[in-house]
Design an enzyme around this catalytic site. Sequence first.
Site, mmCIF file in Angstrom:
data_model
loop_
_atom_site.group_PDB
_atom_site.id
_atom_site.type_symbol
_atom_site.label_atom_id
_atom_site.label_comp_id
_atom_site.label_asym_id
_atom_site.label_seq_id
_atom_site.Cartn_x
_atom_site.Cartn_y
_atom_site.Cartn_z
ATOM 1 N N GLU A 282 -5.243 2.496 -3.011
ATOM 2 C CA GLU A 282 -5.837 1.168 -2.796
ATOM 3 C C GLU A 282 -6.253 0.697 -4.180
ATOM 4 O O GLU A 282 -6.870 1.450 -4.933
ATOM 5 C CB GLU A 282 -7.022 1.268 -1.847
ATOM 6 C CG GLU A 282 -7.545 -0.046 -1.368
ATOM 7 C CD GLU A 282 -6.534 -0.911 -0.631
ATOM 8 O OE1 GLU A 282 -5.785 -1.676 -1.302
ATOM 9 O OE2 GLU A 282 -6.480 -0.856 0.598
ATOM 10 N N GLU B 181 -11.249 -8.670 13.875
ATOM 11 C CA GLU B 181 -11.554 -7.244 13.984
ATOM 12 C C GLU B 181 -12.696 -6.949 14.947
ATOM 13 O O GLU B 181 -12.663 -5.960 15.669
ATOM 14 C CB GLU B 181 -11.922 -6.661 12.615
ATOM 15 C CG GLU B 181 -10.743 -6.479 11.712
ATOM 16 C CD GLU B 181 -11.044 -5.582 10.523
ATOM 17 O OE1 GLU B 181 -11.918 -4.686 10.623
ATOM 18 O OE2 GLU B 181 -10.393 -5.780 9.487
ATOM 19 N N HIS C 256 -4.313 -6.221 -6.171
ATOM 20 C CA HIS C 256 -4.289 -7.360 -5.258
ATOM 21 C C HIS C 256 -5.714 -7.726 -4.831
ATOM 22 O O HIS C 256 -6.664 -7.003 -5.115
ATOM 23 C CB HIS C 256 -3.378 -7.086 -4.052
ATOM 24 C CG HIS C 256 -3.806 -5.913 -3.226
ATOM 25 N ND1 HIS C 256 -3.533 -4.601 -3.583
ATOM 26 C CD2 HIS C 256 -4.470 -5.843 -2.052
ATOM 27 C CE1 HIS C 256 -4.014 -3.784 -2.658
ATOM 28 N NE2 HIS C 256 -4.594 -4.520 -1.721
ATOM 29 N N HIS D 133 -7.829 -8.921 3.533
ATOM 30 C CA HIS D 133 -7.161 -9.586 2.420
ATOM 31 C C HIS D 133 -7.021 -11.065 2.741
ATOM 32 O O HIS D 133 -6.549 -11.406 3.819
ATOM 33 C CB HIS D 133 -5.753 -9.014 2.225
ATOM 34 C CG HIS D 133 -5.718 -7.543 2.014
ATOM 35 N ND1 HIS D 133 -5.626 -6.638 3.063
ATOM 36 C CD2 HIS D 133 -5.770 -6.814 0.886
ATOM 37 C CE1 HIS D 133 -5.616 -5.410 2.568
ATOM 38 N NE2 HIS D 133 -5.707 -5.488 1.256
ATOM 39 N N HIS E 241 0.838 -1.199 0.000
ATOM 40 C CA HIS E 241 0.000 0.000 0.000
ATOM 41 C C HIS E 241 0.872 1.248 0.000
ATOM 42 O O HIS E 241 1.411 1.645 1.025
ATOM 43 C CB HIS E 241 -0.954 -0.013 1.197
ATOM 44 C CG HIS E 241 -1.944 -1.118 1.137
ATOM 45 N ND1 HIS E 241 -1.765 -2.314 1.775
ATOM 46 C CD2 HIS E 241 -3.117 -1.215 0.478
ATOM 47 C CE1 HIS E 241 -2.802 -3.095 1.521
ATOM 48 N NE2 HIS E 241 -3.634 -2.455 0.733
#
Length: 179
Positions: A117, A90, A35, A72, A28
């Site tokens: 991004e 998270e 990706h 990801h 990034h």
Amino acid sequence: MTTTTAESVVLLDEDGRPIGSAAKSAVHHAQTPLHLGFSCYLFDAGGRALLARRALGKQTWPGVWSNSFCGHPAPGEKVDDAVRRRAAQELGVVIESLVCVLPDFRYRAVAVDGTVENEICPVYVARCDGRIQADPAEVMEWMWVSWEQLRSAVELPWSISPWAIEQIPLLDERYLAGS
């Protein structure tokens, strides 16, 4: 650069085929390669959506309100498994009824600091009835909102992440319209 740790991302060619992997921390920047990522919108039993504000320590879009969570898949990890893993990491929740509703969503966005991004980012919806226990390194605030409130946030582009701005109308049109 090719790595295989859990903190790696899958690099893609322009047709969405995997071509390798790289450390998440290294991809990034101003020239972010394409990706694989994912986004997920969680709904409770009352049909409210979980809106999360990204922690200030996040590398991309810190402090910005967005969908419930994103992430990801690691190299070799199924995207559905990655979604479930990130929900637990998270938000401290187990999700139910996971459905990929926008399998081909793709976006590119540039942050104020120049960070790009650049993802093929399947979008999921799921149900969550458990108590949210957000990791403060990932989520600084969260709230359950009606879909109408979330749809209204798109009209204020400074208030929500660029990927959510694109995803919410598509979800509204393709998924929630039939609900």
